[in-house]
Design a protein around this motif. Structure first.
Motif, PDB file in Angstrom:
ATOM      1  N   ILE A  96       0.844  -1.204   0.000  1.00 18.13           N
ATOM      2  CA  ILE A  96       0.000   0.000   0.000  1.00 18.13           C
ATOM      3  C   ILE A  96       0.878   1.252   0.000  1.00 18.13           C
ATOM      4  N   ILE A  97       1.909   1.249   0.843  1.00 15.86           N
ATOM      5  CA  ILE A  97       2.790   2.415   0.937  1.00 15.86           C
ATOM      6  C   ILE A  97       3.488   2.676  -0.400  1.00 15.86           C
ATOM      7  N   THR A  98       4.007   1.618  -1.040  1.00 16.02           N
ATOM      8  CA  THR A  98       4.706   1.824  -2.313  1.00 16.02           C
ATOM      9  C   THR A  98       3.729   2.188  -3.444  1.00 16.02           C
ATOM     10  N   ARG A 116       9.388   2.315 -11.248  1.00 14.01           N
ATOM     11  CA  ARG A 116      10.111   1.448 -10.310  1.00 14.01           C
ATOM     12  C   ARG A 116       9.265   1.135  -9.084  1.00 14.01           C
ATOM     13  N   SER A 117       8.580   2.148  -8.553  1.00 14.86           N
ATOM     14  CA  SER A 117       7.718   1.921  -7.390  1.00 14.86           C
ATOM     15  C   SER A 117       6.536   1.031  -7.743  1.00 14.86           C
ATOM     16  N   LEU A 120       7.785  -2.540  -7.834  1.00 15.56           N
ATOM     17  CA  LEU A 120       7.975  -3.014  -6.461  1.00 15.56           C
ATOM     18  C   LEU A 120       6.638  -3.324  -5.804  1.00 15.56           C
ATOM     19  N   THR A 121       5.625  -2.492  -6.061  1.00 14.34           N
ATOM     20  CA  THR A 121       4.287  -2.741  -5.511  1.00 14.34           C
ATOM     21  C   THR A 121       3.731  -4.048  -6.033  1.00 14.34           C
ATOM     22  N   ARG A 122       3.875  -4.292  -7.321  1.00 13.24           N
ATOM     23  CA  ARG A 122       3.372  -5.534  -7.908  1.00 13.24           C
ATOM     24  C   ARG A 122       4.062  -6.751  -7.304  1.00 13.24           C
ATOM     25  N   ARG A 123       5.372  -6.645  -7.071  1.00 10.82           N
ATOM     26  CA  ARG A 123       6.102  -7.758  -6.450  1.00 10.82           C
ATOM     27  C   ARG A 123       5.654  -7.997  -5.018  1.00 10.82           C
TER      28      ARG A 123
END
Length: 150
Positions: A96-98, A116-117, A120-123
């Motif tokens: 949620i934060i990313t 990039r964010s 990272l959120t998807r990962r």
């Protein structure tokens, strides 16, 4: 030593300043300007970028603006909230934060940082779903393996 040597010499005034009295007319005139300035040439900046949401207008040389569209990355905020509620919440909170950070980066014009964010959120969402499935499967497996007498 003589004290008169250190006393500043100011002109003596005989009366106090009078208010409301106009100044005497000035007799000194400024000399006329004879030097002509050269004509100014048109200035064309080398590169100007204006960005709104996903459209960037790039002006080079001042002649023809080029419109460059940047791809809009998917918003993962809803997926992150669902992964937090129904799967593994520690990585879901990080997701949620990313996701919010990625959205703010896109809105500020930082598309590379937003991508990039977003990745990272998807990962983090994927990790949260996998850990949630493993955790729920383990709990179901333990309680369905047979009778337990406590």
């Amino acid at each position: 030593m003589d004290n008169m040597a250190y006393k500043p010499q100011y002109p003596e005034t005989t009366s106090a300043p009078q208010y409301g009295v106009p100044y005497p007319p000035q007799t000194q005139q400024y000399p006329p300007q004879t030097q002509q300035y050269p004509p100014q040439t048109q200035y064309y900046p080398q590169q100007i970028q204006q960005s709104t949401n996903n459209v960037t207008v790039v002006t080079t040389g001042g002649y023809q603006p080029a419109i460059v569209t940047t791809p809009v990355e998917r918003d993962w905020t809803v997926h992150a909230v669902l992964a937090t509620l129904f799967c593994f919440f520690p990585t879901g909170i990080c997701a949620i934060i990313t996701a919010v950070h990625a959205k703010n980066q896109y809105l500020s014009g930082d598309t590379e940082g937003g991508m990039r964010s977003s990745i990272l959120t998807r990962r983090l969402i994927l990790i949260s779903v996998i850990l949630g499935i493993v955790l729920i499967g383990t709990v179901i497996g333990i309680y369905s393996s047979g009778p337990h007498y406590y």
